[in-house]
Design a protein around this motif. Structure first.
Motif, mmCIF file in Angstrom:
data_model
loop_
_atom_site.group_PDB
_atom_site.id
_atom_site.type_symbol
_atom_site.label_atom_id
_atom_site.label_comp_id
_atom_site.label_asym_id
_atom_site.label_seq_id
_atom_site.Cartn_x
_atom_site.Cartn_y
_atom_site.Cartn_z
ATOM 1 N N MET A 1 16.250 -7.568 -8.571
ATOM 2 C CA MET A 1 15.957 -6.142 -8.478
ATOM 3 C C MET A 1 14.872 -5.731 -9.464
ATOM 4 O O MET A 1 13.946 -4.988 -9.119
ATOM 5 C CB MET A 1 17.236 -5.327 -8.735
ATOM 6 C CG MET A 1 18.246 -5.379 -7.614
ATOM 7 S SD MET A 1 19.675 -4.289 -7.897
ATOM 8 C CE MET A 1 20.426 -5.084 -9.326
ATOM 9 N N GLY A 2 14.982 -6.210 -10.689
ATOM 10 C CA GLY A 2 13.983 -5.869 -11.690
ATOM 11 C C GLY A 2 12.614 -6.415 -11.342
ATOM 12 O O GLY A 2 11.597 -5.731 -11.506
ATOM 13 N N ALA B 1 6.303 -4.267 -7.346
ATOM 14 C CA ALA B 1 5.862 -3.184 -6.464
ATOM 15 C C ALA B 1 4.796 -2.335 -7.154
ATOM 16 O O ALA B 1 3.785 -1.962 -6.542
ATOM 17 C CB ALA B 1 7.050 -2.320 -6.058
ATOM 18 N N HIS B 2 5.008 -2.027 -8.424
ATOM 19 C CA HIS B 2 4.015 -1.257 -9.185
ATOM 20 C C HIS B 2 2.711 -2.037 -9.322
ATOM 21 O O HIS B 2 1.615 -1.488 -9.118
ATOM 22 C CB HIS B 2 4.555 -0.927 -10.573
ATOM 23 C CG HIS B 2 5.614 0.123 -10.588
ATOM 24 N ND1 HIS B 2 5.442 1.371 -10.039
ATOM 25 C CD2 HIS B 2 6.872 0.106 -11.126
ATOM 26 C CE1 HIS B 2 6.545 2.091 -10.227
ATOM 27 N NE2 HIS B 2 7.434 1.343 -10.878
ATOM 28 N N VAL B 3 2.818 -3.309 -9.699
ATOM 29 C CA VAL B 3 1.619 -4.127 -9.913
ATOM 30 C C VAL B 3 0.854 -4.299 -8.604
ATOM 31 O O VAL B 3 -0.384 -4.208 -8.579
ATOM 32 C CB VAL B 3 1.990 -5.496 -10.508
ATOM 33 C CG1 VAL B 3 0.749 -6.378 -10.641
ATOM 34 C CG2 VAL B 3 2.650 -5.330 -11.875
ATOM 35 N N TYR C 1 -7.601 -1.249 -7.589
ATOM 36 C CA TYR C 1 -8.745 -1.716 -8.379
ATOM 37 C C TYR C 1 -9.229 -3.095 -7.935
ATOM 38 O O TYR C 1 -9.933 -3.778 -8.659
ATOM 39 C CB TYR C 1 -8.370 -1.723 -9.862
ATOM 40 C CG TYR C 1 -8.148 -0.336 -10.412
ATOM 41 C CD1 TYR C 1 -9.186 0.381 -10.986
ATOM 42 C CD2 TYR C 1 -6.900 0.269 -10.312
ATOM 43 C CE1 TYR C 1 -8.989 1.661 -11.469
ATOM 44 C CE2 TYR C 1 -6.688 1.559 -10.784
ATOM 45 C CZ TYR C 1 -7.735 2.247 -11.369
ATOM 46 O OH TYR C 1 -7.541 3.531 -11.841
ATOM 47 N N GLY C 2 -8.837 -3.495 -6.718
ATOM 48 C CA GLY C 2 -9.394 -4.702 -6.125
ATOM 49 C C GLY C 2 -8.653 -5.989 -6.377
ATOM 50 O O GLY C 2 -9.161 -7.064 -6.089
ATOM 51 N N THR C 3 -7.420 -5.921 -6.905
ATOM 52 C CA THR C 3 -6.632 -7.130 -7.157
ATOM 53 C C THR C 3 -5.521 -7.275 -6.129
ATOM 54 O O THR C 3 -4.697 -6.369 -5.956
ATOM 55 C CB THR C 3 -6.012 -7.107 -8.572
ATOM 56 O OG1 THR C 3 -7.048 -7.088 -9.549
ATOM 57 C CG2 THR C 3 -5.143 -8.344 -8.797
ATOM 58 N N GLU C 4 -5.489 -8.409 -5.462
ATOM 59 C CA GLU C 4 -4.401 -8.722 -4.536
ATOM 60 C C GLU C 4 -3.327 -9.495 -5.301
ATOM 61 O O GLU C 4 -3.511 -10.657 -5.642
ATOM 62 C CB GLU C 4 -4.906 -9.565 -3.371
ATOM 63 C CG GLU C 4 -3.814 -9.921 -2.369
ATOM 64 C CD GLU C 4 -4.287 -10.857 -1.275
ATOM 65 O OE1 GLU C 4 -3.444 -11.311 -0.485
ATOM 66 O OE2 GLU C 4 -5.502 -11.134 -1.213
ATOM 67 N N TYR C 5 -2.232 -8.832 -5.585
ATOM 68 C CA TYR C 5 -1.122 -9.458 -6.300
ATOM 69 C C TYR C 5 -0.127 -10.023 -5.294
ATOM 70 O O TYR C 5 0.270 -9.339 -4.352
ATOM 71 C CB TYR C 5 -0.426 -8.448 -7.205
ATOM 72 C CG TYR C 5 0.790 -9.001 -7.908
ATOM 73 C CD1 TYR C 5 0.662 -9.626 -9.145
ATOM 74 C CD2 TYR C 5 2.055 -8.925 -7.327
ATOM 75 C CE1 TYR C 5 1.773 -10.154 -9.790
ATOM 76 C CE2 TYR C 5 3.166 -9.444 -7.964
ATOM 77 C CZ TYR C 5 3.031 -10.053 -9.195
ATOM 78 O OH TYR C 5 4.121 -10.578 -9.817
ATOM 79 N N SER C 6 0.271 -11.279 -5.504
ATOM 80 C CA SER C 6 1.223 -11.925 -4.599
ATOM 81 C C SER C 6 2.352 -12.553 -5.398
ATOM 82 O O SER C 6 2.114 -13.177 -6.440
ATOM 83 C CB SER C 6 0.526 -13.019 -3.775
ATOM 84 O OG SER C 6 -0.555 -12.507 -3.037
#
Length: 218
Positions: A187-188, A194-196, A203-208
């Motif tokens: 959960m944490g 989700a925020h990241v 700002y152009g970053t694809e976080y996976s």
């Protein structure tokens, strides 16, 4: 280049038969990550970033393994495994060197503040092949460099979500993956990611998300 995530802060990189491991700590599957490795980069001395017993065993059993670390870590390992002294190298910030066929640049110098009563230790961030940046326990942004793949410390006693997001925004790498997530439940982790993901994309970053044992080509 193949990137494999191990639990918490440990990453294994493989390219053209060369294996480089970063931060094989006690929270990680250090012995597995180190199997067949040619070089190891250690960001700092905390146990969740270096499993001393596993690293010493790897140095002892693998006669070609080289290790690169801040002065305190390097000195301790030379004492623990004197037969490997010539293969244990001290790293200072702001330097460039080669390790197992990879080009490495070092940044930073100090661990992020946990609390004024907790002594700060040396911490080196590593940029590998002008591509992958592992900051260790810091939010130091490499100067004058366009990072292509960012490893993000998503949770720690020394950070908060706003700082994690600002780090991702500041580096502005096209791709980002999590590290330093071993203290989070599902959960944490979902909440922070989700925020990241949302604000990084602005700002152009694809976080996976990258699960333990999962690999990706970068």
């Amino acid at each position: 280049m193949k990137l494999t995530k191990f639990t918490h802060a440990c990453i294994r990189l493989e390219k053209e038969g060369h294996v480089l491991v970063l931060d094989p700590g006690t929270f990680s599957e250090a012995a597995v990550a180190l199997d067949g490795a040619h070089a190891v980069l250690v960001t700092h001395e905390h146990g969740d970033h270096i499993d001393v017993a596993a690293v010493v065993n790897a140095l002892r059993t693998n006669g070609t393994l080289e290790l690169f670390a801040p002065a305190g870590v390097a000195s301790k390992l030379r004492t623990e495994e004197p037969g490997s002294e010539s293969r244990i190298h001290t790293v200072e910030p702001g330097t460039t060197f080669a390790a197992a066929g990879y080009s490495i640049r070092s940044f930073g110098g100090q661990h992020a503040l946990i609390h004024p009563l907790v002594p700060a230790v040396a911490n080196i961030g590593y940029l590998v092949n002008e591509n992958v940046y592992h900051p260790g326990d810091s939010f130091i942004i490499p100067d004058g460099i366009s990072v292509r793949t960012l490893l993000v410390p998503v949770h720690a006693p020394w950070n908060k979500v706003s700082e994690v997001v600002d780090f991702v925004i500041g580096v502005r790498a096209p791709r980002a993956f999590p590290i330093h997530d071993g203290l989070l439940n599902e959960m944490g982790l979902n909440l922070i990611e989700a925020h990241v993901t949302r604000m990084g994309a602005m700002y152009g970053t694809e976080y996976s998300h990258l699960a333990t044992g999962e690999s990706v080509e970068i």
